[in-house]
Design a protein around this motif. Structure first.
Motif, PDB file in Angstrom:
ATOM      1  N   GLU A  65      40.312  23.729  40.777  1.00 43.86           N
ATOM      2  CA  GLU A  65      40.705  23.139  39.383  1.00 43.86           C
ATOM      3  C   GLU A  65      41.285  24.042  38.574  1.00 43.86           C
ATOM      4  O   GLU A  65      42.083  23.866  37.790  1.00 43.86           O
ATOM      5  CB  GLU A  65      39.387  22.530  38.847  1.00 43.86           C
ATOM      6  N   GLU A  66      41.021  25.450  38.617  1.00 41.13           N
ATOM      7  CA  GLU A  66      41.694  26.508  37.748  1.00 41.13           C
ATOM      8  C   GLU A  66      43.201  26.460  38.187  1.00 41.13           C
ATOM      9  O   GLU A  66      44.212  26.688  37.358  1.00 41.13           O
ATOM     10  CB  GLU A  66      40.829  27.701  38.166  1.00 41.13           C
ATOM     11  N   LEU A 114      42.688  35.105  40.282  1.00 41.51           N
ATOM     12  CA  LEU A 114      41.778  35.797  41.332  1.00 41.51           C
ATOM     13  C   LEU A 114      41.250  36.930  40.843  1.00 41.51           C
ATOM     14  O   LEU A 114      40.003  37.220  41.060  1.00 41.51           O
ATOM     15  CB  LEU A 114      42.688  36.212  42.542  1.00 41.51           C
ATOM     16  N   LEU A 115      41.611  37.616  40.004  1.00 44.88           N
ATOM     17  CA  LEU A 115      40.951  38.901  39.296  1.00 44.88           C
ATOM     18  C   LEU A 115      39.751  38.413  38.494  1.00 44.88           C
ATOM     19  O   LEU A 115      38.591  38.858  38.645  1.00 44.88           O
ATOM     20  CB  LEU A 115      42.207  39.718  38.620  1.00 44.88           C
ATOM     21  N   LYS A 116      39.887  37.366  37.698  1.00 49.05           N
ATOM     22  CA  LYS A 116      38.822  36.809  37.050  1.00 49.05           C
ATOM     23  C   LYS A 116      37.671  36.658  37.625  1.00 49.05           C
ATOM     24  O   LYS A 116      36.351  36.712  37.379  1.00 49.05           O
ATOM     25  CB  LYS A 116      39.375  35.836  36.025  1.00 49.05           C
ATOM     26  N   ALA A 117      37.885  35.588  38.704  1.00 48.30           N
ATOM     27  CA  ALA A 117      36.965  35.300  39.639  1.00 48.30           C
ATOM     28  C   ALA A 117      36.275  36.481  40.114  1.00 48.30           C
ATOM     29  O   ALA A 117      34.883  36.411  40.331  1.00 48.30           O
ATOM     30  CB  ALA A 117      37.709  34.198  40.750  1.00 48.30           C
ATOM     31  N   ARG A 131      32.272  37.053  39.714  1.00 44.95           N
ATOM     32  CA  ARG A 131      31.176  36.847  40.878  1.00 44.95           C
ATOM     33  C   ARG A 131      30.682  38.153  41.424  1.00 44.95           C
ATOM     34  O   ARG A 131      29.677  38.149  41.757  1.00 44.95           O
ATOM     35  CB  ARG A 131      32.170  36.044  42.050  1.00 44.95           C
ATOM     36  N   LEU A 132      31.494  39.116  41.432  1.00 45.69           N
ATOM     37  CA  LEU A 132      31.359  40.249  42.386  1.00 45.69           C
ATOM     38  C   LEU A 132      30.848  41.453  41.389  1.00 45.69           C
ATOM     39  O   LEU A 132      30.345  42.473  41.625  1.00 45.69           O
ATOM     40  CB  LEU A 132      32.291  40.962  43.227  1.00 45.69           C
TER      41      LEU A 132
END
Length: 417
Positions: free
Chosen positions: A62-63, A111-114, A118-119
């Motif tokens: 969705e993003e 990707l960086l935001k996720a 999350r990590l």
């Protein structure tokens, strides 16, 4: 049993995808990136359905959909605007997931935001350039310097090390010190983005020309489409036979209109003003089309290569990033299956090296884009609005063969896990 902990050298698209995939499987990994700050650089890329299916598993669908263009079709034309071949893509092409055209920087930031959400923020460490590594039966220790290579900033020990550090990979250079610079195709690329009025349906990707002179274009931002405009990524490709062996891919080298635009002055696609596209460029980047020769081995005990570090390829077929995503997902799946880490790393190579080597070589033969050269060489000049000089079954065979090789044939992909 303690789960293996990993180091990833390279915080680009593949390294971050790998971090997300491993985290989803319950494995700890830290990403080390050479640049002091990760910025949304580059121009457009395509995420083909096989990679989108993987990214959907990571919860990113969705993003991606909120910022990218869902590609509706891919078409090939001769320089006079006559259609050679056209096929629906993504959902329209019978896939379970879309095909996305997206700004590379937009995808990188997603990707960086996720990863950071999350990590944790500490999962990505910038200003850490891989300098060297040593390994033994107990683990691997990587040494990192600052981005200039002047000062050691960290020595990190883990169970394994992944080199996802791009076409000019430091990891690959350590493993293959005599390899030399990338392989030059003989073709120069000028890549730009222009905001213009939409062409065709506003979601179409097309390629026109032949091996010596080619134009590729596709819109890449939903935000512009929502305003009734098209933010179009384009690539003007011209053959310049010369010795460019020492040239490296440089996203930030400025390109000039006078270097290429006049070569397209007599082209007439009918539905797109090519000179207007070029003259409205927000930015133009220039660099040679390069790749690297397939290598006989990626994995050496506790270390391996991934993405462009392992199999940098020409953009023919729009498949490079997608293959890196498949690398990451394959490795994460194998980690979930378990076993000795050195065996897992070798299994990953066994699954990915041969097929990506074949794609690298297929792309040197222009991949599915070879249909344009076929028409250029064989058309007697008597075709109407659509080229009939090449049998449609032959064109279908070219398209299908590449999809099967690259892993995104709808019949196979839709039934895979």
């Amino acid at each position: 049993m303690t789960k293996p902990v990993g180091i990833v050298a390279g915080g680009g698209l593949v390294g971050l995808t790998l971090a997300l995939a491993l985290h989803q499987k319950g494995f700890k990994v830290t990403v080390y990136e050479a640049v002091p700050k990760i910025m949304p650089l580059g121009v457009g890329i395509n995420l083909l359905p096989h990679s989108v299916k993987s990214l959907a598993k990571l919860g990113l669908l969705e993003e991606l959909r909120s910022v990218a263009i869902e590609t509706s079709s891919l078409a090939y034309y001769s320089e006079d605007g006559k259609q050679i071949w056209k096929e629906p893509r993504g959902i329209a092409g019978g896939y379970d997931v879309p095909q996305f055209s997206i700004h590379r920087g937009d995808f990188h930031m997603i990707l960086l935001k996720a990863v950071r959400e999350r990590l944790g923020d500490d999962a990505v460490k910038t200003n850490h350039r891989l300098e060297n590594f040593v390994q033994d039966e107990n683990g691997v220790t990587a040494t990192f310097t600052d981005s200039e290579g002047q000062e050691t900033v960290a020595e990190v020990t883990a169970d394994y090390l992944i080199g996802a550090d791009g076409i000019n990979s430091r990891m690959r250079r350590i493993l293959y010190p005599d390899e030399g610079p990338p392989h030059y195709s003989g073709q120069m690329l000028w890549r730009g983005v222009s905001e213009i009025d939409p062409y065709l349906d506003g979601r179409s990707m097309f390629m026109a020309g032949h091996n010596d002179l080619k134009l590729v274009a596709y819109p890449i931002r939903k935000e512009a489409a929502d305003r009734g405009k098209s933010y179009v990524n384009w690539i003007a490709e011209r053959r310049i036979p010369s010795d460019l062996a020492e040239r490296q891919g440089d996203w930030n080298k400025e390109g000039l209109l006078e270097e290429f635009a006049s070569h397209f002055s007599d082209w007439d696609l009918g539905w797109l003003d090519i000179q207007n596209l070029y003259e409205n460029a927000i930015s133009i980047h220039k660099f040679p089309m390069i790749d690297r020769n397939p290598i006989p081995k990626w994995t050496f005990d506790r270390i391996t290569l991934m993405g462009d570090a392992a199999h940098a390829m020409y953009p023919n077929g729009s498949n490079g990033v997608s293959q890196g995503v498949l690398d990451a997902m394959t490795f994460a799946d194998l980690m979930e299956e378990g076993g000795d880490i050195t065996d897992i790393l070798q299994k990953y190579e066994d699954e990915r090296r041969e097929v990506t080597s074949r794609i690298v070589l297929a792309n040197r033969e222009t991949g599915p884009e070879k249909v344009m050269q076929m028409v250029h060489e064989q058309c007697p000049g008597t075709c109407g609005e659509v080229h009939t000089c090449i049998d449609p079954d032959t064109l279908e065979e070219v398209a299908t063969a590449y999809k099967k090789l690259a892993g995104f044939h709808a019949g196979t992909l839709n039934t895979s896990k």
